[in-house]
Scaffold this motif. Structure first.
Motif, PDB file in Angstrom:
ATOM      1  N   TYR A 145       0.850  -1.188   0.000  1.00  0.00           N
ATOM      2  CA  TYR A 145       0.000   0.000   0.000  1.00  0.00           C
ATOM      3  C   TYR A 145       0.887   1.240   0.000  1.00  0.00           C
ATOM      4  O   TYR A 145       1.575   1.527   0.970  1.00  0.00           O
ATOM      5  CB  TYR A 145      -0.899  -0.043   1.242  1.00  0.00           C
ATOM      6  CG  TYR A 145      -1.856   1.113   1.427  1.00  0.00           C
ATOM      7  CD1 TYR A 145      -2.168   2.005   0.412  1.00  0.00           C
ATOM      8  CD2 TYR A 145      -2.493   1.287   2.655  1.00  0.00           C
ATOM      9  CE1 TYR A 145      -3.066   3.041   0.607  1.00  0.00           C
ATOM     10  CE2 TYR A 145      -3.396   2.317   2.869  1.00  0.00           C
ATOM     11  CZ  TYR A 145      -3.678   3.193   1.843  1.00  0.00           C
ATOM     12  OH  TYR A 145      -4.569   4.224   2.045  1.00  0.00           O
ATOM     13  N   LEU A 150       1.923   9.057   5.209  1.00  0.00           N
ATOM     14  CA  LEU A 150       1.062   8.272   6.096  1.00  0.00           C
ATOM     15  C   LEU A 150      -0.239   8.999   6.377  1.00  0.00           C
ATOM     16  O   LEU A 150      -1.306   8.387   6.465  1.00  0.00           O
ATOM     17  CB  LEU A 150       1.786   7.977   7.403  1.00  0.00           C
ATOM     18  CG  LEU A 150       2.837   6.856   7.379  1.00  0.00           C
ATOM     19  CD1 LEU A 150       3.527   6.755   8.728  1.00  0.00           C
ATOM     20  CD2 LEU A 150       2.196   5.517   7.013  1.00  0.00           C
ATOM     21  N   MET A 153      -2.966   8.361   3.806  1.00  0.00           N
ATOM     22  CA  MET A 153      -3.332   6.975   3.531  1.00  0.00           C
ATOM     23  C   MET A 153      -4.474   6.529   4.459  1.00  0.00           C
ATOM     24  O   MET A 153      -4.303   6.439   5.676  1.00  0.00           O
ATOM     25  CB  MET A 153      -2.112   6.076   3.680  1.00  0.00           C
ATOM     26  CG  MET A 153      -0.996   6.448   2.693  1.00  0.00           C
ATOM     27  SD  MET A 153       0.599   5.657   3.018  1.00  0.00           S
ATOM     28  CE  MET A 153       0.229   3.948   2.614  1.00  0.00           C
ATOM     29  N   LEU A 156      -5.517   2.905   7.642  1.00  0.00           N
ATOM     30  CA  LEU A 156      -4.338   2.263   8.231  1.00  0.00           C
ATOM     31  C   LEU A 156      -4.685   1.590   9.552  1.00  0.00           C
ATOM     32  O   LEU A 156      -4.108   0.547   9.894  1.00  0.00           O
ATOM     33  CB  LEU A 156      -3.218   3.293   8.435  1.00  0.00           C
ATOM     34  CG  LEU A 156      -2.598   3.885   7.163  1.00  0.00           C
ATOM     35  CD1 LEU A 156      -1.537   4.916   7.532  1.00  0.00           C
ATOM     36  CD2 LEU A 156      -1.987   2.779   6.301  1.00  0.00           C
ATOM     37  N   ASP A 157      -5.625   2.177  10.294  1.00  0.00           N
ATOM     38  CA  ASP A 157      -6.027   1.576  11.572  1.00  0.00           C
ATOM     39  C   ASP A 157      -6.689   0.223  11.356  1.00  0.00           C
ATOM     40  O   ASP A 157      -6.444  -0.731  12.105  1.00  0.00           O
ATOM     41  CB  ASP A 157      -6.956   2.517  12.334  1.00  0.00           C
ATOM     42  CG  ASP A 157      -8.164   2.968  11.512  1.00  0.00           C
ATOM     43  OD1 ASP A 157      -8.123   2.847  10.269  1.00  0.00           O
ATOM     44  OD2 ASP A 157      -9.145   3.444  12.114  1.00  0.00           O
ATOM     45  N   ALA A 160      -4.079  -2.414  10.311  1.00  0.00           N
ATOM     46  CA  ALA A 160      -3.064  -2.756  11.311  1.00  0.00           C
ATOM     47  C   ALA A 160      -3.289  -4.130  11.930  1.00  0.00           C
ATOM     48  O   ALA A 160      -2.334  -4.782  12.381  1.00  0.00           O
ATOM     49  CB  ALA A 160      -3.043  -1.683  12.405  1.00  0.00           C
ATOM     50  N   THR A 168       3.161  -0.828   4.236  1.00  0.00           N
ATOM     51  CA  THR A 168       2.821   0.534   3.832  1.00  0.00           C
ATOM     52  C   THR A 168       4.088   1.260   3.399  1.00  0.00           C
ATOM     53  O   THR A 168       5.127   1.164   4.049  1.00  0.00           O
ATOM     54  CB  THR A 168       2.159   1.303   4.984  1.00  0.00           C
ATOM     55  OG1 THR A 168       3.013   1.279   6.129  1.00  0.00           O
ATOM     56  CG2 THR A 168       0.825   0.664   5.344  1.00  0.00           C
TER      57      THR A 168
END
Length: 320
Positions: A145, A150, A153, A156-157, A160, A168
């Protein structure tokens, strides 16, 4: 209880949730005003959102297919917006009604022994439910990704929870992702799913040319660039339903000519990216210029997108 529809097949939904998913990315949930269930969909599906003033935009569904109480989309506000993303960000607040058509499934997920996902920026949206489906099916998978930073993007959470299966690559820290190293050697037991900006898609397509047919699946948010030496020529189309022959000039599309003849044909993007105008070809050789059909589907010549594709033969017979 039936879903409310307008005369043209539009489903009338309401914005029920709105949050900022990343810098410039808005995460919205659309649901029926009466709380009823929405149609089923599979990972990779998208919907057409009718924004008023003739604006129609296509957004991938990025929620849980099992949750039919609402459809989740994520919209990037682009500096080069033609009005669509700006309208979504500025006008679609909680409680605002919005017309939606679909879902449409041109980029469907199929589990394989191994799946490689490649996302660039907002291209993560159709891949998010695919990753969840691959995990649920026990498939070996990885996700690369990339994004500008960051902060830009989204999700992301949520990603994770998959740990090292997700890599990433924010460009401001690491530069462009190593696509060649990530894809590795051709493997007939691996499917590659890619969605993102045109340079990424082109690079992945180039790197996958030696892979077995059908192992790469892509989705574009804008039309692919045609070769600079592309030439448009006139040709004839025969409409099988009425045995009418129409001339398609070099400077007009099949869709334009058919509509001028008052033949009703569904269409939306007019750029060859949504699949709405897909039409069966009964005779002749299409000149495919869309971004929907796979290599195998193009070679079969069974259907074409009449908004952009043309003809390699003097005439085409279409199921219209």
């Amino acid at each position: 209880m039936s879903t409310p529809h307008s005369p043209d097949g539009e489903t009338l939904l309401t914005v029920t949730r709105r949050r900022q998913a990343a810098d410039g990315v808005l995460d919205l949930t659309l649901a029926r005003p009466d709380g009823g269930p929405l149609p089923e969909w599979r990972p990779g599906a998208h919907v057409e959102v009718l924004l008023g003033n003739g604006l129609v935009r296509h957004y991938s569904l990025c929620g849980d297919p099992a949750d039919r109480s609402g459809w989740r989309i994520a919209v990037l506000r682009t500096s080069a917006s033609r009005g669509g993303s700006a309208h979504v960000h500025d006008e679609l607040h909680v409680g605002v009604p919005v017309g939606v058509r679909g879902p449409r499934e041109n980029f469907t997920f199929r589990a394989m022994e191994r799946c490689l996902f490649v996302a660039g920026g907002i291209g993560i949206t159709p891949l998010l439910p695919m990753v969840a489906a691959a995990e649920a099916a026990g498939v070996e998978w990885r996700l690369l990704y990339g994004g500008r930073s960051l902060a830009s993007m989204a999700f992301l959470d949520e990603l994770a929870v998959y740990g090292d299966a997700v890599r990433t690559v924010p460009q401001d820290q690491f530069g462009l992702p190593d696509l060649a190293g990530y894809l590795g050697a051709p493997d007939e037991k691996t499917l590659v799913y890619c969605c993102g900006p045109e340079p990424m898609l082109t690079a992945v397509e180039d790197l996958s040319r030696t892979w077995p047919a059908g192992t790469l699946r892509t989705e574009r948010f804008q039309a692919a660039q045609l070769p600079s030496d592309t030439v448009d020529s006139a040709f004839d189309i025969v409409l099988s339903g009425s045995d009418v022959t129409l001339r398609v000039p070099a400077d007009r599309s099949i869709l334009d000519v058919v509509r001028d003849a008052r033949i009703p044909v569904p269409s939306s993007c007019t750029e060859g990216i949504c699949g709405t105008c897909e039409t069966e070809v009964l005779e002749g050789e299409p000149d495919h210029r869309d971004s929907v059909l796979s290599v195998e589907e193009r070679e079969s010549g069974e259907t074409m997108m009449i908004c952009v594709s043309r003809s390699r033969s003097p005439h085409l017979v279409l199921d219209l």
